[in-house]
Design a protein around this motif. Structure first.
Motif, short mmCIF file in Angstrom:
data_model
loop_
_atom_site.label_atom_id
_atom_site.label_comp_id
_atom_site.label_asym_id
_atom_site.label_seq_id
_atom_site.Cartn_x
_atom_site.Cartn_y
_atom_site.Cartn_z
N CYS A 64 0.44 -63.61 -1.74
CA CYS A 64 1.50 -63.73 -2.74
C CYS A 64 1.35 -65.03 -3.51
O CYS A 64 1.33 -66.11 -2.92
N LEU A 65 1.24 -64.92 -4.85
CA LEU A 65 1.16 -66.08 -5.72
C LEU A 65 2.54 -66.50 -6.22
O LEU A 65 2.71 -67.59 -6.76
N GLY A 66 3.52 -65.62 -6.04
CA GLY A 66 4.88 -65.89 -6.50
C GLY A 66 5.58 -64.57 -6.75
O GLY A 66 5.01 -63.48 -6.55
N PRO A 67 6.83 -64.59 -7.16
CA PRO A 67 7.59 -63.34 -7.40
C PRO A 67 6.83 -62.39 -8.33
O PRO A 67 6.39 -62.78 -9.42
N GLY A 68 6.65 -61.16 -7.87
CA GLY A 68 5.97 -60.15 -8.67
C GLY A 68 4.47 -60.28 -8.69
O GLY A 68 3.78 -59.45 -9.29
N GLN A 69 3.93 -61.30 -8.03
CA GLN A 69 2.48 -61.53 -8.01
C GLN A 69 1.97 -61.48 -6.58
O GLN A 69 1.76 -62.50 -5.92
N TYR A 70 1.78 -60.27 -6.11
CA TYR A 70 1.32 -60.10 -4.74
C TYR A 70 0.40 -58.89 -4.67
O TYR A 70 0.47 -57.98 -5.50
N PHE A 71 -0.48 -58.88 -3.66
CA PHE A 71 -1.40 -57.76 -3.50
C PHE A 71 -1.75 -57.62 -2.03
O PHE A 71 -1.79 -58.60 -1.28
N ARG A 72 -2.00 -56.38 -1.62
CA ARG A 72 -2.33 -56.09 -0.23
C ARG A 72 -3.82 -56.29 -0.01
O ARG A 72 -4.64 -55.80 -0.79
N VAL A 73 -4.18 -56.99 1.07
CA VAL A 73 -5.58 -57.31 1.34
C VAL A 73 -6.41 -56.05 1.51
O VAL A 73 -7.56 -55.98 1.05
N GLY A 74 -5.84 -55.03 2.14
CA GLY A 74 -6.61 -53.81 2.39
C GLY A 74 -6.55 -52.77 1.28
O GLY A 74 -7.07 -51.66 1.44
N ASP A 75 -5.96 -53.10 0.14
CA ASP A 75 -5.84 -52.16 -0.99
C ASP A 75 -7.05 -52.35 -1.90
O ASP A 75 -7.13 -53.34 -2.64
N ALA A 76 -7.97 -51.40 -1.88
CA ALA A 76 -9.21 -51.52 -2.66
C ALA A 76 -8.96 -51.61 -4.14
O ALA A 76 -9.74 -52.22 -4.89
N ALA A 77 -7.86 -51.02 -4.61
CA ALA A 77 -7.55 -51.07 -6.03
C ALA A 77 -7.01 -52.43 -6.45
O ALA A 77 -7.06 -52.79 -7.64
N ALA A 78 -6.49 -53.19 -5.49
CA ALA A 78 -5.87 -54.48 -5.82
C ALA A 78 -6.70 -55.67 -5.36
O ALA A 78 -6.53 -56.77 -5.89
N THR A 79 -7.61 -55.44 -4.41
CA THR A 79 -8.35 -56.55 -3.80
C THR A 79 -9.84 -56.29 -3.80
O THR A 79 -10.30 -55.26 -3.29
N GLU A 80 -10.59 -57.22 -4.35
CA GLU A 80 -12.05 -57.15 -4.29
C GLU A 80 -12.52 -57.90 -3.04
O GLU A 80 -12.19 -59.06 -2.85
N ILE A 81 -13.26 -57.18 -2.20
CA ILE A 81 -13.85 -57.83 -1.02
C ILE A 81 -15.18 -58.43 -1.43
O ILE A 81 -16.16 -57.72 -1.67
N VAL A 82 -15.23 -59.74 -1.53
CA VAL A 82 -16.45 -60.42 -1.96
C VAL A 82 -17.45 -60.49 -0.81
O VAL A 82 -18.64 -60.24 -0.98
N SER A 83 -16.96 -60.84 0.39
CA SER A 83 -17.81 -60.86 1.58
C SER A 83 -16.93 -60.81 2.82
O SER A 83 -15.76 -61.19 2.79
N GLY A 84 -17.51 -60.33 3.91
CA GLY A 84 -16.77 -60.27 5.16
C GLY A 84 -16.11 -58.93 5.39
O GLY A 84 -16.25 -57.99 4.59
#
Length: 684
Positions: A391-411
């Motif tokens: 969460c970066l602040g109100p309305g600015q959050y994303f789920r770590v396991g959501d492929a549409a919202a999170t790019e897995i760079v490594s790991g």
């Protein structure tokens, strides 16, 4: 008794006076050394002294006949009995009246009871027991046998001996615990010495809610103690008299009582000492109890270590929750005797319930270009981060396991202990100027401190989630990491929960352990241009935002080839000022040294503490070939590339820096040297 002389005289008289034949009867003579009679004394052997911490029992023959103790038994309870003749002893097992026998026998230290038996016909039979004593608590297995035999008083016991050099001794008078006492002068094998230990005051820190600003004191001694003039001290200038603070409970503390004191403490890391006075907070004679949490090295740690009430370098690891406290187990003097508990019990005995460990932390953030976020598992178990949230602040959050919202760079999202996961939000962007980032175990409420696991903010305080992190004890109110320039990131040192545990680094290590190198902006004075073929001129440039006095900076060409910039005898100032303002240039030339024309290297150092120490070097360049003596130092400092060098240039040219990075590729030939001015290529 008739004597022979008397008998012979009588016979003579009889023979001379008798007128008839009356027979004379003479008694048989009595012989010397008659057979002695059977003994009529009684056997009586008692337990006389017990050093149960040492494992010794002393028996005393207070009767008037010898007693062979070979077949006597010592018994602590069912299955714990031993024949005396089979044990190690000092003295004669055939014990004479007034003599002692010392027996080696392991006994419990905290509480127990030992009986002396004339046989092993039945340890539950009162007819067989001869002596008994119990300590620490009532109800040991043979107490009822001793009570029935009328050699002990039901429910009584001797208090536990605290000092392993002490013992408990019998006064020989009666059958109760009052006939026994602790002595500081054990006398196993000799007459008892009754020297009672001095009862001492013993007030300790027992529970600390560092987020709730509450401290619990406990009297674990044997006498009342008025703690009004005791002091609590966090460090220099942060001490308070207990009598001046808000308290719950009686400041005249009786043995076994608790006192809760209100005292403001640091949330992330700190150490608190309890002092009997304010005669000197640096004097170990005055400190009575100590605990530190979050990190070692709090101001009074060394005092507590010197007083032998803490172990150097140790601290209580904390999760950091306002609902938790750290509590003492009453056992020793190390951090392992304290632990964080979710059940605070101020005013009562401690209850230890371990909190959930915050094992996943934000470890490195690059917020300027790629918005990279590195997570690290510093725990002992694999954690599935699929349903964790950033969460970066109100309305600015994303789920770590959501492929549409999170790019897995490594790991891997299923993060094992000691591994890293590097992610980047797909559609969100971190603020370049002032921002904050929180890691949450769920999205049940981003304003709920129970859900946040890690936090960092940069550029300025006041991110929307700062207050949540502060409440959770994982950030300091108003703390932030200063902004860094492009090419740098902010990285966590793994130590605590404040902005001081983060710093900018010019060496990004996403997916690996952090390396801390000062960002370019902090290295404000750099080597900017070098003409090494004719005049040996060196141009320094201040690309920072504050003036820097270079008087005690040094230039080093290699071992034995160095000179101080402010030394007029060693350094020719061609142009500029040694006190170098932002955006200005200083051109210098060594007086007696010459830069090599074919292959050389030049390092700028903030001091001459050690030219081989990467902490001291500030800028570096080498030309003609790799392998200058200071190349490895610059590489270690993250300001040069291993094996990199600038190709040699023709006479009349210089080598100039483009201001972009820290490798040989950031240098090039300048056919029109601009020493003292912006480089023709880049500093326009």
């Amino acid at each position: 008794m008739k004597k022979y002389v008397f008998v012979m005289a009588l016979l003579a008289m009889t023979w001379s006076c008798s007128e008839d034949d009356t027979e004379i009867i003479i008694d048989d003579p009595v012989v010397d050394n008659p057979t002695p009679p059977d003994p009529t004394g009684s056997a009586s052997v008692v337990i006389n002294e017990v050093a149960y911490l040492e494992g010794s029992v002393e028996l005393f023959n207070d009767g008037d006949i010898n007693v062979d103790l070979s077949d006597y038994f010592l018994c602590l309870g069912p299955g714990t009995y031993r024949r005396i003749g089979d044990l190690e002893t000092e003295g004669n097992v055939d014990l004479a009246p007034g003599e002692y026998l010392v027996i080696g026998y392991d006994m419990p230290n905290e509480e127990g009871g030992i009986g002396l038996y004339a046989n092993n016909d039945g340890f539950g039979d009162a007819a067989n027991i001869r002596s008994f004593v119990q300590w620490g608590a009532a109800g040991s297995p043979r107490e009822n046998v001793a009570v029935e035999a009328n050699i002990w008083t039901e429910g009584e016991f001797i208090p536990v001996v605290e000092d392993e050099d002490n013992s408990i001794v019998y006064d020989g008078e009666g059958i109760s615990a009052s006939d026994w006492s602790e002595t500081t002068t054990p006398s196993l094998g000799a007459e008892n010495e009754f020297n009672a230990p001095v009862q001492s005051a013993s007030i300790i820190l027992n529970e600390v809610a560092y987020l709730g600003d509450s401290i619990e004191l406990y009297n674990n001694g044997a006498i009342d103690v008025d703690v009004s003039d005791y002091f609590l001290c966090l460090g220099p200038g942060t001490y308070r008299r207990i009598g001046d603070l808000q308290t719950e409970g009686d400041v005249n503390m009786t043995p076994g009582s608790f006192l809760t004191v209100a005292y403001e403490m640091p949330n992330a890391e700190g150490g608190i000492g309890l002092y009997a006075n304010n005669a000197g907070f640096g004097d170990p004679v005055n400190i009575r109890s100590f605990v530190q949490w979050g990190a070692p090295g709090s101001p009074r740690e060394n005092v507590a270590v010197a007083a032998n009430i803490w172990t150097e370098g140790e601290y209580v690891e904390v999760v950091g929750s306002a609902d938790n406290s750290i509590a003492y187990d009453g056992e020793g003097f190390s951090a392992s005797d304290w632990s964080e508990t979710t059940e605070t019990t101020f005013g009562a005995a401690n209850i230890f319930t371990a909190p959930t460990v915050r094992s996943i932390v934000i470890n490195e953030v690059e917020y300027l270009v790629d918005d990279l976020i590195e997570l690290y598992n510093n725990g002992t178990e694999t954690v599935d981060l699929s349903n964790y949230w950033m969460c970066l602040g109100p309305g600015q959050y994303f789920r770590v396991g959501d492929a549409a919202a999170t790019e897995i760079v490594s790991g891997n999202v299923n993060l094992a202990p000691g591994e890293f996961l590097v992610i980047s939000p797909v559609s969100l962007e971190a603020s370049n100027d002032a921002g904050g980032l929180g890691l949450y175990a769920n999205n049940d409420g981003f304003g709920d401190a129970a859900n946040i696991r890690s936090f960092v903010q940069w550029g300025a305080a006041g991110n929307a989630r700062e207050s949540v992190a502060v409440e959770a004890g994982i950030w300091n109110a108003g703390g932030f990491v200063p902004n860094v320039p492009f090419g740098s990131s902010i990285a966590y040192d793994g130590e605590g929960f404040t902005s001081n545990d983060w710093e900018g680094t010019s060496t990004q290590t996403f997916g690996d352990a952090n390396v801390f190198r000062e960002p370019l902006e902090k290295r404000s004075v750099i080597i900017n241009e070098v003409e090494y073929l004719i005049d040996d001129e060196i141009e320094l440039y201040n690309n920072g935002n504050v003036a820097v006095d270079l008087s005690n900076y040094w230039m080093c060409l290699g071992p034995g080839q160095y000179f101080r910039i402010g030394d007029a005898a060693a350094t020719d100032i061609v142009s500029g000022n040694v006190s170098l303002n932002p955006g200005e240039f200083l051109v210098i030339s060594p007086v007696s040294l010459s830069a090599p024309d074919n292959a050389g290297g030049l390092g700028l150092y903030a001091n001459n503490d050690s030219f081989g120490d990467a902490a001291n070097i500030r800028s570096f360049v080498q030309w003609g070939a790799a392998g200058n003596a200071r190349e490895s130092v610059a590489v270690e400092a993250g300001i040069w590339n291993a094996g990199g060098f600038v190709p040699n240039v023709a006479a009349g040219s210089s080598i100039a820096y483009d201001g972009e990075g820290f490798t040989s590729n950031d240098w090039d030939e300048d056919t029109t040297p601009t020493l003292g001015l912006s480089n023709s290529a880049i500093l326009q």
